[in-house]
Design an enzyme around this catalytic site. Structure first.
Site, short mmCIF file in Angstrom:
data_model
loop_
_atom_site.label_atom_id
_atom_site.label_comp_id
_atom_site.label_asym_id
_atom_site.label_seq_id
_atom_site.Cartn_x
_atom_site.Cartn_y
_atom_site.Cartn_z
N ASP A 10 0.88 -1.16 0.00
CA ASP A 10 0.00 0.00 0.00
C ASP A 10 0.92 1.23 0.00
O ASP A 10 2.14 1.09 0.24
CB ASP A 10 -0.85 -0.05 1.28
CG ASP A 10 -1.60 1.23 1.50
OD1 ASP A 10 -2.32 1.66 0.59
OD2 ASP A 10 -1.45 1.82 2.60
N ASP A 12 -0.16 5.16 0.99
CA ASP A 12 -0.39 6.17 2.02
C ASP A 12 -0.54 5.53 3.40
O ASP A 12 -1.40 4.68 3.60
CB ASP A 12 -1.64 6.99 1.66
CG ASP A 12 -1.47 7.64 0.31
OD1 ASP A 12 -0.72 8.62 0.23
OD2 ASP A 12 -2.06 7.15 -0.67
N GLU A 19 -0.84 11.39 4.79
CA GLU A 19 -2.22 11.89 4.86
C GLU A 19 -2.36 13.24 5.57
O GLU A 19 -2.79 14.22 4.96
CB GLU A 19 -3.14 10.86 5.54
CG GLU A 19 -3.30 9.55 4.74
CD GLU A 19 -4.13 9.69 3.47
OE1 GLU A 19 -4.48 10.81 3.08
OE2 GLU A 19 -4.42 8.64 2.85
N GLY A 53 -9.95 7.24 -1.71
CA GLY A 53 -9.93 7.95 -2.99
C GLY A 53 -10.28 9.42 -2.79
O GLY A 53 -11.27 9.75 -2.13
N GLY A 54 -9.44 10.29 -3.33
CA GLY A 54 -9.63 11.73 -3.13
C GLY A 54 -10.92 12.27 -3.72
O GLY A 54 -11.63 13.05 -3.06
N LYS A 86 -5.82 19.65 -6.34
CA LYS A 86 -5.28 19.06 -5.10
C LYS A 86 -4.04 18.22 -5.43
O LYS A 86 -3.02 18.29 -4.73
CB LYS A 86 -6.36 18.20 -4.43
CG LYS A 86 -5.90 17.40 -3.23
CD LYS A 86 -5.56 15.97 -3.62
CE LYS A 86 -4.76 15.26 -2.57
NZ LYS A 86 -4.42 13.89 -2.92
N SER A 126 -3.91 8.48 -6.61
CA SER A 126 -3.73 8.66 -8.05
C SER A 126 -2.31 8.30 -8.47
O SER A 126 -1.36 8.53 -7.71
CB SER A 126 -3.95 10.12 -8.42
OG SER A 126 -4.90 10.68 -7.59
N ASP A 184 -1.82 -0.44 6.01
CA ASP A 184 -1.93 0.29 7.27
C ASP A 184 -3.37 0.53 7.71
O ASP A 184 -3.59 0.93 8.85
CB ASP A 184 -1.24 1.66 7.18
CG ASP A 184 -2.06 2.62 6.34
OD1 ASP A 184 -2.33 2.27 5.17
OD2 ASP A 184 -2.46 3.68 6.85
#
Ligand code: XBP
Ligand code: MG
Length: 200
Positions: A10, A12, A19, A53-54, A86, A126, A184
């Site tokens: 993974d 983030d 984050e 997801g943003g 962003k 992304s 995480d």
């Protein structure tokens, strides 16, 4: 020889703590730039992380906290536009070197490669943001260390759906039991387990 053929990471919260001081700050920059008086505090962002997801996170936020802000059919376009900005802010922040890898990550990657264990990435972020994180922390040559970098919208359903892990297994032509995932978050753990992959 290790029975593990591949490590799937993974991003983030796993490769780097991105984050709170990375993604969150960049979302707020995009909101301010668009003239929106929205500010995601650390506490609120902690709750919003429930949605992966943003773009999906922005849509969830508007639906929950500003339900009358705009007509539902305009929401997707707004979220995409905000998310584009962003991501630009986030990548700039990475390029300034504000975010490093978590301790031990570089060593783990290098040791795995020495042992002929293949590497992959399965993330909800992304692609551009993931590539920039790798380039700014490990150098551009590190992109070649990974057999697959599976990110964002490459699959229809983000974590906790198993799609991104199915995608990686398929691309690497490996069975779940020969891989090990490092995650995480609860959503990430659920996604990997639904794909049947042993997970740390
Ligand atoms: C983390 C996410 C991402 C990031 C923001 O996923 O859910 O949405 O918060 O990145 P993971 P984007 O831990 O699976 O990497 O804005 O690019 O979506
Ligand atoms: Mg994570």
């Amino acid at each position: 020889m290790s029975p593990i053929k591949a490590l799937i990471f993974d991003v983030d919260g796993t490769l780097a703590e991105t984050e709170r001081d990375g993604h969150r700050v960049s979302f707020n920059q995009a909101f301010a730039e668009a003239g929106l008086a929205w500010n995601w505090s650390v506490e609120l962002y902690g709750e919003l992380l429930e949605v992966t997801g943003g773009k999906e996170r922005i849509q969830h936020y508007v639906r929950t906290y500003h339900p009358n802000f705009l007509l539902p059919h305009r929401l997707e376009a707004l979220a995409s536009a905000l998310h584009r900005n962003k991501s630009r802010h986030y990548q700039k922040l990475l390029q300034k070197g504000y975010i490093g890898l978590r301790p031990g990550v570089k060593r783990l990657l290098a040791t795995a490669l020495e042992d002929n264990i293949r590497l992959a990435i399965a993330t909800t972020s992304s692609l551009g943001s993931v590539l920039t994180l790798l380039e700014t922390t490990l150098g551009s040559e590190s992109l070649a260390w990974f057999d697959v970098i599976a990110a964002g919208d490459v699959v229809p359903q983000k974590k906790p759906a198993p799609d991104i892990y199915h995608y990686v297994l398929d691309k690497m032509a490996l069975s779940p039991q020969t891989c090990l995932v490092i995650e995480d978050s609860r959503q990430g753990l659920t996604a990997a387990q639904r794909a049947g992959i042993p997970t740390v």
